[in-house]
Motif scaffolding. Structure first.
Motif, PDB file in Angstrom:
ATOM      1  N   ILE A 130      32.504  34.705  41.456  1.00 44.98           N
ATOM      2  CA  ILE A 130      33.417  33.603  41.149  1.00 44.98           C
ATOM      3  C   ILE A 130      34.211  33.939  39.894  1.00 44.98           C
ATOM      4  O   ILE A 130      33.649  34.378  38.884  1.00 44.98           O
ATOM      5  N   VAL A 131      35.525  33.726  39.955  1.00 45.11           N
ATOM      6  CA  VAL A 131      36.366  33.769  38.757  1.00 45.11           C
ATOM      7  C   VAL A 131      36.980  32.392  38.542  1.00 45.11           C
ATOM      8  O   VAL A 131      37.145  31.623  39.486  1.00 45.11           O
ATOM      9  N   PRO A 132      37.318  32.047  37.303  1.00 44.42           N
ATOM     10  CA  PRO A 132      37.919  30.735  37.042  1.00 44.42           C
ATOM     11  C   PRO A 132      39.416  30.725  37.322  1.00 44.42           C
ATOM     12  O   PRO A 132      40.089  31.762  37.270  1.00 44.42           O
ATOM     13  N   GLY A 133      39.917  29.520  37.598  1.00 44.04           N
ATOM     14  CA  GLY A 133      41.353  29.307  37.735  1.00 44.04           C
ATOM     15  C   GLY A 133      41.861  28.372  36.660  1.00 44.04           C
ATOM     16  O   GLY A 133      41.083  27.861  35.832  1.00 44.04           O
ATOM     17  N   ASN A 134      43.144  28.120  36.657  1.00 46.28           N
ATOM     18  CA  ASN A 134      43.728  27.286  35.605  1.00 46.28           C
ATOM     19  C   ASN A 134      43.150  25.868  35.593  1.00 46.28           C
ATOM     20  O   ASN A 134      42.873  25.297  34.528  1.00 46.28           O
ATOM     21  N   SER A 172      38.972  38.994  36.995  1.00 44.12           N
ATOM     22  CA  SER A 172      39.873  38.681  35.892  1.00 44.12           C
ATOM     23  C   SER A 172      39.829  37.194  35.583  1.00 44.12           C
ATOM     24  O   SER A 172      39.787  36.357  36.488  1.00 44.12           O
ATOM     25  N   ASP A 173      39.837  36.855  34.305  1.00 43.02           N
ATOM     26  CA  ASP A 173      40.025  35.459  33.928  1.00 43.02           C
ATOM     27  C   ASP A 173      41.454  35.054  34.296  1.00 43.02           C
ATOM     28  O   ASP A 173      42.282  35.888  34.673  1.00 43.02           O
ATOM     29  N   ASP A 174      41.749  33.784  34.174  1.00 43.54           N
ATOM     30  CA  ASP A 174      42.989  33.239  34.714  1.00 43.54           C
ATOM     31  C   ASP A 174      44.229  33.730  33.967  1.00 43.54           C
ATOM     32  O   ASP A 174      44.371  33.514  32.759  1.00 43.54           O
ATOM     33  N   ARG A 179      44.566  33.812  29.927  1.00 47.09           N
ATOM     34  CA  ARG A 179      43.216  34.177  29.508  1.00 47.09           C
ATOM     35  C   ARG A 179      42.756  35.525  30.067  1.00 47.09           C
ATOM     36  O   ARG A 179      41.635  35.945  29.814  1.00 47.09           O
ATOM     37  N   ASP A 180      43.589  36.192  30.824  1.00 43.19           N
ATOM     38  CA  ASP A 180      43.201  37.469  31.411  1.00 43.19           C
ATOM     39  C   ASP A 180      43.219  38.579  30.364  1.00 43.19           C
ATOM     40  O   ASP A 180      44.030  38.572  29.437  1.00 43.19           O
ATOM     41  N   ASP A 181      42.304  39.511  30.518  1.00 46.55           N
ATOM     42  CA  ASP A 181      42.259  40.730  29.707  1.00 46.55           C
ATOM     43  C   ASP A 181      42.091  41.881  30.690  1.00 46.55           C
ATOM     44  O   ASP A 181      40.979  42.266  31.039  1.00 46.55           O
TER      45      ASP A 181
END
Length: 287
Positions: A130-134, A172-174, A179-181
């Motif tokens: 799971i990755v987060p969304g906005n 990747s973060d959102d 917030r992505d790196d």
């Protein structure tokens, strides 16, 4: 004769009103079916040199934009969708963010526990990434993450990578909220081996994805959510317009799958787009 023309105009007006009423009703029926119907299952096969020749294919079920909220996505509906996913028997489930919706048009906002509980029933032998969304960040990502980590089969990836059997999945973060790196995300893959998968909420990172990544999985766009009958939509929430907004894109030797998702954002309605599940088969090279 003087009254004949007005009567004809009144008759034409009545027929116009009737035609518009019928058209409006048909659109409402179409919108209800598009919004509340069972997700359509799409399939695609990708070859990966990261799998040994002769090994078994690995399947990934992609879910995106679940947007748990009333009236259209209560936890009970998500439970039914989870059962549908389990019947597909994927090896891995990948969830591309936006687990929740805090839209003003929502009739009910659920707790993090209610939102995550159905996902704990996903059954995949390699687990769930799971990755987060906005919307997860705008809602309460810390609380959602706490609930996710209570289920051993659910793994959060935030600018990091993990091994899932023969797959290397980087999450990747959102990117939509900045917030992505990507340097950290792609770098985390280098210490692992296997077929390389990138999971992201927004497809807009696709131009930066390395060419040795087998497939990038994304959501966020809803394929427009409310689209034109002939294709395309007024808005995709992507900096690239319709380019990465829906379905499969192959570009510079890379493959992107962007899901329409299963829930709704802003307005609790879909029109000329359907909720969908992508089943991605990762195959080894032919002998």
């Amino acid at each position: 004769m003087s009254g004949a023309k007005p009567r004809r105009r009144i008759a034409r007006f009545k027929w116009l009103v009737l035609a518009l009423t019928v058209a409006g009703c048909l659109i409402l029926v179409k919108a209800f079916r598009d919004t509340m119907g069972d997700p359509v299952v799409h399939r695609v096969s990708v070859t990966s040199a990261g799998l040994p020749a002769g090994s078994e294919p690995v399947t990934i079920a992609l879910l995106a934009d679940i947007h748990v909220a009333g009236p259209d996505m209560p936890p009970s509906r998500l439970e039914r969708i989870v059962e549908q996913v389990n019947r597909l028997e994927p090896d891995l489930v990948a969830i591309a963010g936006d687990l929740v919706s805090e839209k003003r048009t929502a009739t009910h906002i659920y707790s993090p526990e209610e939102i995550i509980a159905p996902l704990g029933k996903l059954d995949a032998k390699l687990g769930v990434a799971i990755v987060p969304g906005n919307h997860d960040h705008w809602f309460d990502w810390a609380a959602l993450k706490t609930e996710i980590r209570k289920s051993p089969q659910l793994t959060v990836l935030v600018n990091d990578a993990a091994q899932f059997g023969p797959l290397v999945v980087a999450g990747s973060d959102d990117a939509f909220t900045g917030r992505d790196d990507l340097e950290a995300t792609f770098g985390a893959m280098d210490r692992l081996s296997g077929a390389r998968i990138v999971l992201t909420h927004s497809p807009d990172i696709f131009p930066q994805v390395p060419v040795d990544v087998d497939v990038t999985l994304a959501g966020h766009t809803h394929c427009g959510q409310i689209a034109y009958p002939w294709g395309g939509s007024p808005a995709t929430m992507s900096e690239y317009g319709d380019l990465y907004a829906c379905g499969i894109m192959e570009q510079h030797g890379k493959t992107l799958v962007t899901s329409a998702g299963i829930g709704t954002s802003l307005l609790p309605i879909r029109l000329f787009t359907q909720p969908e599940i992508w089943l991605i088969e990762i195959r080894p090279p032919q002998s």
